[in-house]
Design a protein around this motif. Sequence first.
Motif, PDB file in Angstrom:
ATOM      1  N   GLY A  44     -35.852  -2.872  17.543  1.00 49.41           N
ATOM      2  CA  GLY A  44     -35.649  -3.416  16.208  1.00 49.41           C
ATOM      3  C   GLY A  44     -34.498  -4.393  16.069  1.00 49.41           C
ATOM      4  N   SER A  45     -33.356  -4.124  16.689  1.00 47.01           N
ATOM      5  CA  SER A  45     -32.208  -5.007  16.491  1.00 47.01           C
ATOM      6  C   SER A  45     -32.098  -6.099  17.549  1.00 47.01           C
ATOM      7  CB  SER A  45     -30.905  -4.198  16.435  1.00 47.01           C
ATOM      8  OG  SER A  45     -30.701  -3.510  17.646  1.00 47.01           O
ATOM      9  N   THR A  46     -32.594  -5.864  18.757  1.00 49.30           N
ATOM     10  CA  THR A  46     -32.476  -6.878  19.808  1.00 49.30           C
ATOM     11  C   THR A  46     -33.732  -7.724  19.970  1.00 49.30           C
ATOM     12  OG1 THR A  46     -33.288  -5.425  21.558  1.00 49.30           O
ATOM     13  CG2 THR A  46     -30.905  -5.413  21.129  1.00 49.30           C
ATOM     14  N   GLU A  47     -34.859  -7.262  19.402  1.00 51.92           N
ATOM     15  CA  GLU A  47     -36.150  -7.928  19.554  1.00 51.92           C
ATOM     16  C   GLU A  47     -36.510  -8.133  21.019  1.00 51.92           C
ATOM     17  OE1 GLU A  47     -36.184 -11.404  17.030  1.00 51.92           O
ATOM     18  OE2 GLU A  47     -36.855 -10.175  15.363  1.00 51.92           O
ATOM     19  N   LYS A  48     -36.239  -7.116  21.825  1.00 51.95           N
ATOM     20  CA  LYS A  48     -36.590  -7.135  23.238  1.00 51.95           C
ATOM     21  C   LYS A  48     -37.525  -5.977  23.536  1.00 51.95           C
ATOM     22  CE  LYS A  48     -32.525  -9.534  24.733  1.00 51.95           C
ATOM     23  NZ  LYS A  48     -31.651  -9.758  25.859  1.00 51.95           N
ATOM     24  N   LEU A  49     -38.391  -6.166  24.516  1.00 53.37           N
ATOM     25  CA  LEU A  49     -39.305  -5.116  24.912  1.00 53.37           C
ATOM     26  C   LEU A  49     -38.503  -3.910  25.396  1.00 53.37           C
ATOM     27  CD1 LEU A  49     -42.424  -4.758  25.235  1.00 53.37           C
ATOM     28  CD2 LEU A  49     -42.046  -5.141  27.664  1.00 53.37           C
ATOM     29  N   ALA A  50     -38.890  -2.725  24.949  1.00 51.04           N
ATOM     30  CA  ALA A  50     -38.203  -1.495  25.332  1.00 51.04           C
ATOM     31  C   ALA A  50     -39.224  -0.464  25.784  1.00 51.04           C
ATOM     32  CB  ALA A  50     -37.396  -0.949  24.157  1.00 51.04           C
ATOM     33  N   PHE A  51     -38.823   0.331  26.750  1.00 48.16           N
ATOM     34  CA  PHE A  51     -39.612   1.485  27.180  1.00 48.16           C
ATOM     35  C   PHE A  51     -38.759   2.710  26.915  1.00 48.16           C
ATOM     36  CE2 PHE A  51     -40.762   4.546  30.588  1.00 48.16           C
ATOM     37  CZ  PHE A  51     -42.038   4.832  30.143  1.00 48.16           C
ATOM     38  N   HIS A  52     -39.296   3.638  26.149  1.00 44.11           N
ATOM     39  CA  HIS A  52     -38.576   4.872  25.829  1.00 44.11           C
ATOM     40  C   HIS A  52     -39.255   6.007  26.561  1.00 44.11           C
ATOM     41  CE1 HIS A  52     -36.376   7.932  23.703  1.00 44.11           C
ATOM     42  NE2 HIS A  52     -35.709   6.993  23.062  1.00 44.11           N
ATOM     43  N   THR A  53     -38.488   6.749  27.332  1.00 42.97           N
ATOM     44  CA  THR A  53     -39.044   7.838  28.135  1.00 42.97           C
ATOM     45  C   THR A  53     -39.273   9.104  27.319  1.00 42.97           C
ATOM     46  OG1 THR A  53     -36.893   8.752  28.741  1.00 42.97           O
ATOM     47  CG2 THR A  53     -37.790   7.002  30.160  1.00 42.97           C
ATOM     48  N   GLY A  54     -38.746   9.139  26.114  1.00 38.90           N
ATOM     49  CA  GLY A  54     -38.716  10.353  25.311  1.00 38.90           C
ATOM     50  C   GLY A  54     -37.294  10.873  25.231  1.00 38.90           C
ATOM     51  N   THR A  55     -36.482  10.474  26.202  1.00 38.96           N
ATOM     52  CA  THR A  55     -35.071  10.842  26.249  1.00 38.96           C
ATOM     53  C   THR A  55     -34.186   9.607  26.263  1.00 38.96           C
ATOM     54  OG1 THR A  55     -35.655  12.806  27.541  1.00 38.96           O
ATOM     55  CG2 THR A  55     -33.343  12.167  27.532  1.00 38.96           C
ATOM     56  N   SER A  56     -34.591   8.570  26.988  1.00 36.31           N
ATOM     57  CA  SER A  56     -33.774   7.377  27.185  1.00 36.31           C
ATOM     58  C   SER A  56     -34.560   6.117  26.842  1.00 36.31           C
ATOM     59  CB  SER A  56     -33.341   7.272  28.650  1.00 36.31           C
ATOM     60  OG  SER A  56     -32.708   8.449  29.084  1.00 36.31           O
ATOM     61  N   ALA A  57     -33.887   5.179  26.185  1.00 31.86           N
ATOM     62  CA  ALA A  57     -34.477   3.867  25.906  1.00 31.86           C
ATOM     63  C   ALA A  57     -33.987   2.884  26.966  1.00 31.86           C
ATOM     64  CB  ALA A  57     -34.100   3.396  24.511  1.00 31.86           C
ATOM     65  N   LEU A  58     -34.925   2.180  27.595  1.00 34.05           N
ATOM     66  CA  LEU A  58     -34.599   1.276  28.693  1.00 34.05           C
ATOM     67  C   LEU A  58     -34.940  -0.162  28.341  1.00 34.05           C
ATOM     68  CD1 LEU A  58     -36.248   3.364  31.578  1.00 34.05           C
ATOM     69  CD2 LEU A  58     -33.957   3.617  30.642  1.00 34.05           C
ATOM     70  N   PHE A  59     -34.199  -1.093  28.906  1.00 31.13           N
ATOM     71  CA  PHE A  59     -34.487  -2.532  28.943  1.00 31.13           C
ATOM     72  C   PHE A  59     -34.103  -3.333  27.717  1.00 31.13           C
ATOM     73  CE2 PHE A  59     -37.982  -0.743  31.646  1.00 31.13           C
ATOM     74  CZ  PHE A  59     -37.308  -0.940  32.825  1.00 31.13           C
ATOM     75  N   PHE A  60     -33.468  -2.770  26.692  1.00 31.23           N
ATOM     76  CA  PHE A  60     -33.126  -3.618  25.558  1.00 31.23           C
ATOM     77  C   PHE A  60     -31.640  -3.933  25.486  1.00 31.23           C
ATOM     78  CE2 PHE A  60     -32.786   0.675  23.887  1.00 31.23           C
ATOM     79  CZ  PHE A  60     -31.559   0.640  23.262  1.00 31.23           C
ATOM     80  N   ASN A  61     -30.837  -3.380  26.367  1.00 29.98           N
ATOM     81  CA  ASN A  61     -29.394  -3.603  26.345  1.00 29.98           C
ATOM     82  C   ASN A  61     -29.054  -4.787  27.245  1.00 29.98           C
ATOM     83  OD1 ASN A  61     -26.623  -3.514  26.884  1.00 29.98           O
ATOM     84  ND2 ASN A  61     -26.539  -1.342  26.448  1.00 29.98           N
ATOM     85  N   ASP A  62     -28.554  -5.870  26.646  1.00 30.94           N
ATOM     86  CA  ASP A  62     -28.259  -7.086  27.406  1.00 30.94           C
ATOM     87  C   ASP A  62     -27.349  -6.851  28.592  1.00 30.94           C
ATOM     88  OD1 ASP A  62     -28.225  -9.426  24.651  1.00 30.94           O
ATOM     89  OD2 ASP A  62     -29.768  -8.980  26.099  1.00 30.94           O
TER      90      ASP A  62
END
Length: 162
Positions: A44-62
């Motif tokens: 929502g805030s970075t407008e980048k594709l994210a994959f959430h494992t259910g525990t961790s959100a990956l790939f949206f942190n620059d």
Amino acid sequence: AGQFGTGDFTIEFWANIKHTTGAPYIFDFRNTTQTSGPRIYIHGSTEKLAFHTGTSALFFNDGINPAFTVGSFAGWRQYIIRRLGSTTNLYMNNVLKGTATNSDNMSTSFTESQIGQEKDKDNAATSFRGYLSILRIYKGKALNATERLTNFNADKDRYGLW
């Protein structure tokens, strides 16, 4: 019903993403009673594709896992999220766009997966706007470089990529 658990997997899909604000969901593998489980969405805030494992959100942190911004979503693209051991990779058109170390147990059963919508929601903000095609899910297999390139080359012409 399937689940990824702690093993290797690959999720491959083609998408033409038209709208990225409001955290639209591309895939949500949770069912209506689950609060935790894997999902793919636009952060929502970075407008980048994210994959959430259910525990961790990956790939949206620059700073940690660079991905791609809204401008690079224009047109058809192949997206691959792949876990091999404890390394999860994000590819766009067979080019590595992000890497994260993660071994979360994704034990959610895929009994009522959602495509283009967050689970059990009737919310326009989280609805995917665009086009999806060719969804491939490999449980227990992380596609190698040759397999990823073979899939990309087999499909790219139909989306105007040469």
